[in-house]
Design a protein around this motif. Sequence first.
Motif, PDB file in Angstrom:
ATOM      1  N   GLU A 105     -12.215  -3.467   1.305  1.00  0.00           N
ATOM      2  CA  GLU A 105     -11.517  -4.323   0.348  1.00  0.00           C
ATOM      3  C   GLU A 105     -12.281  -5.624   0.136  1.00  0.00           C
ATOM      4  O   GLU A 105     -12.671  -6.295   1.086  1.00  0.00           O
ATOM      5  CB  GLU A 105     -10.099  -4.610   0.834  1.00  0.00           C
ATOM      6  N   VAL A 106     -12.478  -5.970  -1.130  1.00  0.00           N
ATOM      7  CA  VAL A 106     -13.193  -7.200  -1.482  1.00  0.00           C
ATOM      8  C   VAL A 106     -12.231  -8.261  -2.019  1.00  0.00           C
ATOM      9  O   VAL A 106     -12.300  -9.431  -1.655  1.00  0.00           O
ATOM     10  CB  VAL A 106     -14.291  -6.905  -2.536  1.00  0.00           C
ATOM     11  N   GLU A 107     -11.315  -7.838  -2.884  1.00  0.00           N
ATOM     12  CA  GLU A 107     -10.374  -8.782  -3.491  1.00  0.00           C
ATOM     13  C   GLU A 107      -9.144  -8.021  -3.978  1.00  0.00           C
ATOM     14  O   GLU A 107      -9.246  -6.874  -4.416  1.00  0.00           O
ATOM     15  CB  GLU A 107     -11.026  -9.507  -4.679  1.00  0.00           C
ATOM     16  N   THR A 108      -7.990  -8.676  -3.897  1.00  0.00           N
ATOM     17  CA  THR A 108      -6.748  -8.119  -4.431  1.00  0.00           C
ATOM     18  C   THR A 108      -6.039  -9.181  -5.247  1.00  0.00           C
ATOM     19  O   THR A 108      -5.982 -10.342  -4.850  1.00  0.00           O
ATOM     20  CB  THR A 108      -5.812  -7.640  -3.303  1.00  0.00           C
ATOM     21  N   TYR A 109      -5.536  -8.795  -6.404  1.00  0.00           N
ATOM     22  CA  TYR A 109      -4.763  -9.726  -7.225  1.00  0.00           C
ATOM     23  C   TYR A 109      -3.737  -8.947  -8.021  1.00  0.00           C
ATOM     24  O   TYR A 109      -3.774  -7.720  -8.101  1.00  0.00           O
ATOM     25  CB  TYR A 109      -5.676 -10.552  -8.143  1.00  0.00           C
ATOM     26  N   THR A 156       1.741  -5.542 -11.130  1.00  0.00           N
ATOM     27  CA  THR A 156       0.799  -4.473 -10.804  1.00  0.00           C
ATOM     28  C   THR A 156      -0.321  -5.012  -9.917  1.00  0.00           C
ATOM     29  O   THR A 156      -0.867  -6.088 -10.174  1.00  0.00           O
ATOM     30  CB  THR A 156       0.196  -3.895 -12.095  1.00  0.00           C
ATOM     31  N   ASP A 157      -0.673  -4.261  -8.883  1.00  0.00           N
ATOM     32  CA  ASP A 157      -1.740  -4.674  -7.970  1.00  0.00           C
ATOM     33  C   ASP A 157      -3.082  -4.111  -8.417  1.00  0.00           C
ATOM     34  O   ASP A 157      -3.191  -2.941  -8.796  1.00  0.00           O
ATOM     35  CB  ASP A 157      -1.448  -4.175  -6.550  1.00  0.00           C
ATOM     36  N   VAL A 158      -4.106  -4.961  -8.348  1.00  0.00           N
ATOM     37  CA  VAL A 158      -5.487  -4.533  -8.554  1.00  0.00           C
ATOM     38  C   VAL A 158      -6.258  -4.879  -7.289  1.00  0.00           C
ATOM     39  O   VAL A 158      -6.192  -6.007  -6.802  1.00  0.00           O
ATOM     40  CB  VAL A 158      -6.137  -5.233  -9.758  1.00  0.00           C
ATOM     41  N   THR A 159      -6.965  -3.906  -6.749  1.00  0.00           N
ATOM     42  CA  THR A 159      -7.795  -4.139  -5.570  1.00  0.00           C
ATOM     43  C   THR A 159      -9.225  -3.717  -5.886  1.00  0.00           C
ATOM     44  O   THR A 159      -9.441  -2.628  -6.422  1.00  0.00           O
ATOM     45  CB  THR A 159      -7.280  -3.343  -4.354  1.00  0.00           C
ATOM     46  N   ILE A 160     -10.149  -4.588  -5.567  1.00  0.00           N
ATOM     47  CA  ILE A 160     -11.568  -4.274  -5.736  1.00  0.00           C
ATOM     48  C   ILE A 160     -12.120  -3.839  -4.385  1.00  0.00           C
ATOM     49  O   ILE A 160     -11.962  -4.546  -3.381  1.00  0.00           O
ATOM     50  CB  ILE A 160     -12.357  -5.494  -6.255  1.00  0.00           C
ATOM     51  N   TYR A 161     -12.763  -2.678  -4.359  1.00  0.00           N
ATOM     52  CA  TYR A 161     -13.338  -2.143  -3.123  1.00  0.00           C
ATOM     53  C   TYR A 161     -14.854  -2.019  -3.271  1.00  0.00           C
ATOM     54  O   TYR A 161     -15.367  -1.717  -4.348  1.00  0.00           O
ATOM     55  CB  TYR A 161     -12.777  -0.759  -2.806  1.00  0.00           C
ATOM     56  N   ARG A 162     -15.519  -2.245  -2.157  1.00  0.00           N
ATOM     57  CA  ARG A 162     -16.945  -1.922  -2.067  1.00  0.00           C
ATOM     58  C   ARG A 162     -17.071  -0.601  -1.320  1.00  0.00           C
ATOM     59  O   ARG A 162     -16.454  -0.410  -0.265  1.00  0.00           O
ATOM     60  CB  ARG A 162     -17.710  -3.018  -1.321  1.00  0.00           C
TER      61      ARG A 162
END
Length: 747
Positions: free
Chosen positions: A210-214, A222-228
């Motif tokens: 997980e890199v960032e969640t907003y 609604t959740d958005v999560t950025i993953y590497r």
Amino acid sequence: MESKEKEYTVSREEGDIVLTYNVPLSILYPNPEDNEDIFEKIVNAIIESGAITSLVIVSDRNYVYVKDAVELLNDLVDKYKAAFQSDVTAPFDSETQRSLPNEVSVFNYILFDRLKRDPVGAYVFGIRTSRELKVKARGTPSSTLDEFIKRFDALMSVIASLKIVQKSMQFILGYKTGDRSPYKALFKPLIRPNFTYTRIMSEPPMSAIEVETYKLGDFDNTDVTIYRLPGVSQFLYHLSPPELLLNVDEYNILDQVRTALIDYKPQEAEFTDPLRMREIFYNIGKDMIVDINGKNKYNLQFRDIEKLARILVRLTVGFGMTEVILSDSKVEDVYINAPISKSPLFVKHATYGECSTNIIPNAKEVEAWASRFRLMSGRPLDEGHPVLDTELLTENIRARVAIAQRPLSPDGLSVAFRRHRESPWTIPLFVNNKMLSPFAAGLLWFCIEGARTVLISGTRGSGKTSLLTALMLLLMKKYRIITVEDTLEIPSSAFTQLGYDILALKVQSAIIGEKAEMSAEEGIRTTLRLGDSSLIVGEVRSTEAKALYEAMRVGALSNVVMGTIHGENPYGVFDRVVNDLGVPRTSFKATDIIISVNKIKTIDRLSEKRRVLAITEVRKEWVDDPKYENGFVDLVRYDVDNDELVPTNDLLEGNSYVIKEIASNVEGWAGNWDAVLDNIQTRGEILNMISDYASKTGDASMLEAEFTSAAIDQYYEIESKIKEESGRPPEGSKIIKAFELWLKERK
């Protein structure tokens, strides 16, 4: 065992046992009622996992089977297991296998092949076989055959007792093995709304970091999560939309309302006003949800009813999960590639660049969107016109849409969405995110007020149109504005609401246009007959370039003329305009300022930022080639090491033809370079002050168009008042002091 674990999962919660079976998208018929292979796999899964209360088939849609259908499957499994615990299925002795090989083969075929794939077919085939065996026994008496018939009848007794067989008796007469009609009558799945068409992978890969969640507040948190993803040079954009969090009651309500609305076919005329059509569906849907909620005593809250109504609009007359993604202010582009359903949807993220997503679009849904866009735009989309440029407009989304189909896109439809901000970009926003330095911002404001001709150049997605709209906000409201675009990207309605006198013209697409639409070239010429106006051209693409330069030569006398164009630098713009678009060299000199914008990538190449790289004036003395005849002079230039725009010596020392020409028409500036620089710096400080105050107070609204427009008006009011009191052009320090006082009072 390992492959089966990947194919299905069993979840147990509060008495519910849900078997979720994943069917590859490559399988055309993923349902057990249509596909006997899938039927057998489901039966095997229940044999392994035990009885279930519901079944979910995950494919291009989510097919949900509940009580009645599941009871038939559980009954089949129970009796199949019981048969193997009795003598019915015991191995035949060697004498029986030797003397009755064909009969044993039929027995095994019914038990091991047909029963789990097609129990109705197993029953019909068995009944016919039983008759033949008894006829044979009468003709050739045999104790071995008699014993075999007893075993066969015992098996048939088990099959005849199956609920699925008993409920299919009306289909037995004339039934042919393999006919799926009984199963289609008995297995009628519910289809979950919206995300049943667009598949969503709810869980990220195990290795994802997980890199960032907003949250996307406008879409029910609604959740958005950025993953590497280790070993992958692309981030994963993971969306958790509200549709995944609905409870059983909410699913039931949506299914009932959607079923009621599905037969309504909007007329072609209704697509000319899509916002009105969405409003109608929203209101009707909400009323029906309220009614069902009351009758069934679901006790939904008002906010839940509104949430369901919004989902309903998206899955009926909307654009599904794409709308949720386009509500993300950090998303710039959304890509759906052909062949659809073979790859995930991709997004272009402002921070993380191009990302894959956990969303797999559905071909049927995208085809429906394409038809809708064709009707809304009034432009063709067929084999003779394989490209469609149009726009998407909802209550809170503005996007440019480009669709390609066969034969241009040989694998079928592909769609690209370019997201626009709901409100225009502003110069304080660009100062705040360092796309522009305060001094460069002040310089552009000075040039806009000086009624220069400006081209903004850059590659696709570099921010050309965003900067263009931001510069438009620097215009005094007393000036009329006419915009010319083939696909509407400039938010003219927002400018109208802010009090600007603006007229938007839509012209023929540069790629494929209809005869009913006016060409861009004629559209630009028409603006010269629509009153004294500032001319804004969304993008210079084709033959309209000649008409634009005609307008520049006329408009430069009193009004701003601005446009965007593809090109990496001033010479690239010259080469495109003169050599590609056929504008005479001498006409190109009507260009005063070229603003070069582009993306700057980080060292790891995984993220990027937009920057103005140079503000360049076009001199007028050159003859053949401005590059080699000092025709291009940078006024500010990007310093990549310090990540900032810095003024050049040419500007600081007064070696600017364009700035001098502007100053020559203003009392107190002509021949006074220090006063000119002071005014440019003052404007930059005003814009920077807005950015600073927004950061210090945490009030992001100060960076938006409404506040910026009010601040620009206030600047001119302060300047006019001080000049009236002193009788000469005001000093920058006095303007800044008065503006800061206004800013403090305003906020």
